[in-house]
Scaffold this active site. Structure first.
Site, short mmCIF file in Angstrom:
data_model
loop_
_atom_site.label_atom_id
_atom_site.label_comp_id
_atom_site.label_asym_id
_atom_site.label_seq_id
_atom_site.Cartn_x
_atom_site.Cartn_y
_atom_site.Cartn_z
N SER B 51 41.31 37.25 35.35
CA SER B 51 42.77 37.70 35.91
C SER B 51 43.45 36.57 35.81
O SER B 51 45.02 36.92 35.84
CB SER B 51 42.61 37.81 37.27
N GLY B 89 39.35 40.32 37.17
CA GLY B 89 38.17 40.68 37.65
C GLY B 89 36.62 40.87 37.12
O GLY B 89 35.52 40.82 37.20
N ASN B 117 34.99 34.67 39.75
CA ASN B 117 34.67 36.45 40.49
C ASN B 117 33.20 36.08 40.98
O ASN B 117 32.99 36.33 41.62
CB ASN B 117 35.31 36.89 39.08
N ASP B 200 48.78 37.11 47.73
CA ASP B 200 46.71 37.29 47.57
C ASP B 200 45.90 35.93 47.64
O ASP B 200 44.79 36.05 48.77
CB ASP B 200 45.62 38.03 46.66
N HIS B 203 45.66 34.40 43.20
CA HIS B 203 46.76 34.03 41.62
C HIS B 203 47.81 33.61 41.60
O HIS B 203 48.62 33.73 42.48
CB HIS B 203 46.77 35.74 40.78
#
Lengths: 229, 228, 851
Positions: B51, B89, B117, B200, B203
């Protein structure tokens, strides 16, 4: 003499199974105020129908019923009810007491409807006159046929009617009781000066009136004045 | 009671989306800046990542750091075309499965950015290391002349010191072993700075991505300029 | 001559009307009791159901509250900044704080590590429900020492017990309890990683809360009961939004966790309403018969000069009075039933239902009772106005038509409006209310028609060759004074209602079972890489677990819709395409057929792509609506670097109400097989132990695969479903009993119709057996026909309800239907015979006089 009830060209027909059944055919007569009258005739001759029409319980197919100068045919149902309450008293073959009311209350109803005073005392007085002063709190089912009819007499006279209609008043009573009730009826009638129209089979009863109207097949076939008249 | 099922379903729906935006499995698409059918004669720099490369959460995928790098390349008048092959992801295992599809196009410079991840999901570091090695091997096999760049990653401190340490150690090891150009931490200057990260907290924002792009460019520049 | 002068004006004497109403009721109290009983039981049912509903709503609300654990929960991904911090510190009566993050924790005993969700808690949260732990006390006591609560599955997986220890970051905690159930647990976080609770005062020491740590900050509030949370959150909303924080209230959680409570309330309302309508049937038929018996009295009164309107008022007053008495008794009874029942049934009750007296329910019940008494009594009552005084001279009931009156249309209209309005209040949808009312009307008409047809047929079919008893029994159905219509309508409607309840109950119970049945997936494995899917499925089966579903998932992006790109759409808003359609990353699958949860609503499903052509894809209905994309539109997808032109071949309706993977876009086979993809597998694990064992096996063999265990969440839902199922049964049983009582009342009122005749027959010398047979035949026929018609109506009604209201498959179990049919037919006969018992056992004269 004042005419209390005037019937002219009175006809009553029923529609039954597509046929027109003429029950009363062009009846004409008048009743004088204070007189006693009997309407007699065989079963099915139309005498009860005539009584119903005279008392404003039913409407004529044609012709005029004038009671106390009022053309009943022109009145609404409510006005008819008031006419009954004001001017008419009733006695029925099967007494027609309100089963849920005591004897006294049955007598009181017409007075209460008129909103009069001293109702209870007057009703008791009437019950006393018919000999039932002590049975005032009994319900109709607790009374014998004769007693019921006496209550019914007291009720019929309670509103001091101008005219009293009686439909076979002795029809459901034995001979002995009949005699007592009839005597009472005529006594009260005399005392109050009420006009009496009685429909009956009972020729003894009819003979006690001043005038006998005979009906047969819906027609008035005879109009005789009796010895009383 | 049909709607009761919806409870269950919404749980799953939430799950997937939650995973999606956190970093978990349900993959989200890659964006390539250049189409495979592009008839450019330029050489290709392929960014293979998750991502962070795909530009998750940015208004426009062109704000992601590979695009920043493209701008730098253009400014430097170098004939390289950047291909963004980031998939949100993506785990190292996912990358391993995907690499064959990606390598259908010619690659001149291969930039590997994967593992974050894995780290966030606590996947054993040996597993991550093996997957990344497999990806590198695949590139080497198909395009032996491609230049290789490895962008290192770290996990947030909340993962626990021991794991964080061994995770961080994967990358220099791999770089050394495969003779790759190495950038120790992709999110240097950006990670953990609230203003440069999206809600979040993981990112980078467009601004953050710009910093990341500049940092990557610092490393990549020399690679692109170097002659074979 | 103007006659109006002669007739003195008489005003309506209201007190006298009241007195007459009272006098008239005296000798009829036993009959009026039938009317009262219809009201009593109807209202009792309603009040009980309403009270129950209000209490249940409170109970369920309280349960919903345990899902969130507080009145208000605020959360964000950043520590609260200076602007919001003072607000967060002053809200509510009681505050708790929680920091949640994932971390690798270490089990010193087994030397294992595992990714978990660590929740550092401070304060008294949860305010609703509790942290259910083993031992119980640990749920609250762990906060006072350096101890932790460990998720059950995790404990099983790593074989740790109370008093073992775990290391979270730099701190070693003693395991104070094993966590069974956590309120406020959404399953989202617990699914990703099992939960470990630690006291917040040790968070700093763990060293996990540092710069760069990803922590969710949650604040839980409990408010004073009077606080209007909805209003509060409305004012908080912009502030929280600015601070990038989310909030959740019990109300929003209730809404989010599905409208399941809505379904329940809807069903309960239906049950309540049916009980009420049963009462209405009782009221209407009782009054109908009552007025018939009153014809003579009314005629006498009319002779004595009582106006039609006065006669009407006398009985209206009676009805209102009785309506009030019945409603009050009913409300009292309802309240006590709703008190007693849970007590009596305590052993069978899975939940404790609170039994507070609900004045709201009582008020509603009494008011409704009075309105209903009046409305449904009006139909026979208005006919009082038409009773001729001539009835004193010749009693002929045939001439007294109790329904032929223009006013009756007004009453019909009022009743219809009432039903629509009342239904609307219950169901909150005009559409549904109108359909419901139409349904009732149709049922009514069908029954009336059946009765009418029966009477016609009987007249034709009765043969003189039949035995006397048969002839007499069947002739009773059409002879004057018959009760065919009224009994068929009331018994038929009762049967229809009861039967509908049965049907709907079994449909709903079936639904409930379906969701909690063994095959419902409760574990999801994702990130299964291509090449692993076979092995994972094999492993799953080897563990004795079912592979409920296994699908490939490819992530793609949308580049163009009908040639328009994101840039075009941003420039030209008239295209009605959301730019988000392009930024979104779609998870799609490919397969050759539609699944059971999907339905093609437009276009045709194409299961295989042809080489060289546009790919025929299927899109989901909402996607189609949102982006104004329809069948035949052209889309260009970007499949991880490969551009793929596609055309919309079909639009699918997806039933999201199943635990399944569902997709907005589905590709045909033959395109994406080579694309990078991963697989998802759904399975069902029967117990936490099996779950742990399975997870261990999977993780050992396929470390890249992630597992979500929905067991905890599904447990909560299952227990909720159990409770709801119980409530459905309870309520239905209650209404069914009410229906039977009204049925008894319906048949009993006919007693006064037949008693005279039976007495006459008895007088004429009929034997007990003969009268018994005649009566039995008549009632048997009425019972059988009404029940049959009622069942057919219920069948049609339930089918429609199942299809359109509950959207559930219609299936019925015939056994209870047959039993119901037999019971109703038998009840009708038994009650009918019991009515004649008086005639059979007493000398005729006594009855004649007594009546």
């Amino acid at each position: 003499m004042e005419t209390i009830l005037h019937i002219s060209n009175l006809t009553k027909t029923y529609q039954s199974a597509g046929r027109t059944l003429t029950v009363l055919d062009d009846i004409n007569f008048s009743v004088a105020a204070g007189s006693t009258n009997a309407i007699v005739g065989p079963s099915g001759s139309g005498k009860t129908t005539l009584l119903g029409l005279c008392a404003g319980l039913d409407r004529a197919s044609s012709g005029i019923v004038e009671l106390n100068g009022i053309d009943l045919g022109k009145l609404s149902e409510d006005q008819l009810a008031q006419v009954r309450n004001q001017y008419i008293g009733f006695i029925f073959q099967n007494f027609q007491l309100l089963p849920t009311l005591t004897a006294l209350e049955n007598v009181m109803v017409p007075l209460e409807l008129r909103g009069e005073k001293n109702i209870r005392a007057r009703a008791l007085d009437l019950l006393d006159k018919v000999g039932l002063a002590d049975r005032g709190h009994h319900y109709p089912t607790q009374l014998s046929g004769g007693e019921q009819q006496r209550v019914s007499l007291a009720r019929a006279f309670s509103n001091a009617p101008r005219i009293l209609f009686a439909d076979e008043p002795t029809g459901n009573l034995d001979a002995e009781t009949s005699e007592k009730v009839v005597k009472l009826l005529f006594d009260l009638n005399k005392e109050a000066g009420t006009t009496l129209v009685v429909v009956t089979h009972d020729l003894d009863l009819a003979a006690k009136t001043q005038r006998i109207l005979r009906i047969k097949g819906g027609k008035l076939v005879a109009d005789d004045v009796t010895v009383n008249g | 009671m049909r709607k009761l099922n919806i409870i269950c379903l919404s749980i799953i729906a939430v799950l997937f989306s939650a995973c999606g935006d956190k970093k978990a499995a349900p993959v989200e698409a890659a964006v390539t800046v250049a189409k495979p059918d592009s008839t450019s004669t330029d050489k290709t720099v392929l960014f293979f990542g998750d991502s962070l490369t795909a530009g998750y959460g940015l208004d426009d995928p062109s704000q992601a750091y590979p695009s920043v790098v493209q701008t730098k390349i253009d400014e430097a008048k170098l004939h390289y075309k950047v291909v963004n092959a980031g998939v949100s992801g993506e785990t190292s295992a996912g990358g391993k499965a995907r690499i064959a599809w990606i390598l259908k196009q010619k690659v001149d410079v291969f930039v590997l950015e994967l593992g974050a991840n894995d780290g966030l999901r606590g996947i054993p570091v040996t597993e991550t290391m093996q997957n990344l090695q497999a990806i590198i091997d695949a590139v080497k096999a198909k395009y032996p002349n491609a230049k290789l760049v490895l962008l290192g990653m770290q996990v947030p401190p909340n993962m626990g010191g021991k794991y964080a340490y061994s995770f961080k150690a994967i990358f220099p090891g791999l770089a050394a072993k495969n003779n790759m150009t190495f950038m120790p931490f992709l999110l240097e200057d950006v990670g953990g700075v609230p203003s440069l990260n999206q809600k979040d907290g993981i990112h980078p924002t467009a601004e953050g991505a710009k910093i990341v792009g500049n940092n990557v460019w610092q490393i990549l520049q020399s690679v692109l300029l170097s002659k074979n | 001559m103007d006659t109006t002068h002669i007739i003195s004006k008489r005003k309506i004497n209201i007190p006298w009307l009241f007195e007459m109403a009272l006098r008239d009721s005296r000798k009829n109290r036993s009959r009026l009791f039938l009317f009262i009983s219809a009201i009593i039981f109807g209202i009792a049912a309603l009040v009980a159901i309403y009270s129950f509903r209000y209490n249940l709503q409170n109970d369920i609300n309280a349960q919903a509250a345990t899902l969130i654990g507080a009145d208000l929960a605020i959360s964000g991904n950043r520590p609260a900044d200076a602007t919001i911090s003072p607000l967060l510190k002053t809200l509510g009566e009681n505050r708790s704080e929680e920091r949640a993050f994932v971390s690798m924790i270490y089990f010193p005993k087994t030397q294992g590590t595992r990714l978990v969700q660590v929740k550092a808690l401070q304060g008294d949260f949860p305010y609703y429900g509790s942290l259910e732990t083993e031992p119980v006390a640990a749920g609250t006591s762990f906060k006072t020492s350096k101890s932790a609560l460990v998720d059950k599955t995790l404990a099983l997986q790593f074989n740790v017990h109370v008093n073992d220890s775990i290391k979270v970051g730099e701190v070693t905690f003693l395991i104070a309890g094993i966590l069974d159930k956590a309120p406020g647990q959404t399953g989202v976080s617990s699914g990703v990683a099992p939960i470990v609770y630690i006291p917040m005062q040790y968070l700093e020491q763990t060293g996990l809360s540092k710069k760069g740590s990803r922590i969710t900050y949650s604040y839980y509030y409990k408010f004073d009961k009077k606080t209007d949370i909805a209003k509060l959150t409305k004012s908080l909303d912009p502030k929280l939004d600015k601070a990038d924080m989310n909030y959740e209230t019990i109300e929003s959680r209730k809404q989010n966790t599905g409208r399941s409570f809505g379904d329940l309330t809807r069903f309960l309302s239906l049950v309540g309403f049916i009980a009420l309508l049963l009462g209405c049937v009782g009221v209407a038929s009782a009054i109908h018969i009552y007025i018939r018996e009153k014809i003579a009295s009314i005629a006498i009164m009319r002779c004595l000069g009582v106006k039609a309107s006065e006669a009407f008022l006398i009985y209206l007053i009676q009805i209102i009075g009785i309506g009030i008495i019945g409603s009050v008794i009913g409300a009292a009874l309802g309240t006590s039933i709703q008190h007693i029942l849970p007590m009596v049934m305590k052993d069978f009750l899975p939940i404790t239902i609170s039994t507070d007296i609900s004045w709201l329910a009582i008020g509603q019940g009494v008011l409704l009772g009075v309105i209903i008494s009046i409305l449904f009594a009006l139909l026979p009552l208005i006919s009082i106005r038409n009773i001729s005084p001539l009835n004193t001279l010749r009693i002929n009931y045939d001439e007294v038509n109790l329904v032929r009156d223009p006013f009756r249309w007004l009453v019909y209209l009022l009743i219809t409006l009432f039903i629509i309005t009342f239904t609307f209040l219950q169901l909150d949808s005009w559409m549904a209310s109108i359909f419901f009312t139409i349904g009732i009307l149709i049922a009514f008409l069908v029954l009336t028609f059946t009765a009418w047809l029966l009477m016609k047929l009987m007249r034709v079919f009765i043969k003189s060759t039949w035995g006397y008893l048969f002839r007499q029994g069947f002739a009773n159905l059409y002879r004057p004074n018959n009760q065919t219509i009224i009994l068929i309508v009331s018994i038929g409607l009762s049967t229809a209602f009861i039967c509908t309840l049965f049907f709907i109950q079994s449909i709903l119970m079936g639904q409930v079972k379906l969701s909690s049945s063994g095959n419902q997936p409760n574990m999801i494995l994702f990130d299964i890489q291509t090449g692993q899917e076979q092995a994972v499925a094999k492993l799953t089966k080897r563990q004795g677990l079912p592979v409920v579903q296994q699908v490939p998932i490819v992530t793609i992006r949308l580049d163009k819709i009908n040639g328009k790109t994101e840039a075009d759409v941003k420039k030209d808003t008239s295209l009605k395409i959301s730019p988000r359609a392009f930024t979104y990353e779609y998870r799609v699958t490919y397969r050759d057929s539609v699944t059971t949860t999907e339905k093609i609503v437009k276009g045709n499903w194409v299961g295989k792509a042809e080489v060289g052509k546009e790919i025929p894809v299927s899109i989901e209905e909402n996607f189609s609506k949102r982006n104004h994309v329809n069948v035949g539109d052209h889309l260009v997808f970007n499949v991880q670097g490969v551009s793929m032109p596609a055309v919309v071949a079909s639009v699918r309706q997806v039933n999201w109400g199943k635990i399944q993977t569902n997709f907005q876009i589905v590709f045909p086979t033959g395109v994406l097989e080579d694309a990078p993809q991963f697989h998802v597998l759904l399975t069902h694990v029967p117990s936490a132990k099996v779950s742990a064992q399975f997870q261990r096996a999977v993780v050992k063999q396929f470390p890249n695969i992630s597992i979500i265990d929905l067991g905890l969440v599904l447990n909560v839902i299952d227990s909720l479903l159990d409770k709801i199922g119980y409530v459905i049964r309870f309520m239905s049983a209650f209404s069914i009993i009410t229906g039977i009582v009204v049925l008894i009342a319906s048949v009993r009122i006919s007693k006064y119709q037949r008693i005279q005749e039976s007495v006459l027959l008895r007088t004429l010398g009929a034997s007990r057996k003969q009268i018994f047979t005649i009566t039995a035949l008549e009632y048997l026929f009425l019972g059988v026909l009404s029940a049959l018609t009622g069942i057919l109506i219920a069948f049609a009604g339930s089918w429609l309800l199942a299809k359109y209201s509950f959207e559930a498959p219609f299936s019925i179990n015939w056994v209870p239907v047959v039993i119901l049919f037999l019971i109703i037919s038998l009840l009708t006969v038994i009650i009918g015979l019991l009515n004649s018992r008086g005639v059979l056992n007493k000398p005729p004269l006594e009855i004649l006089r007594g009546n």
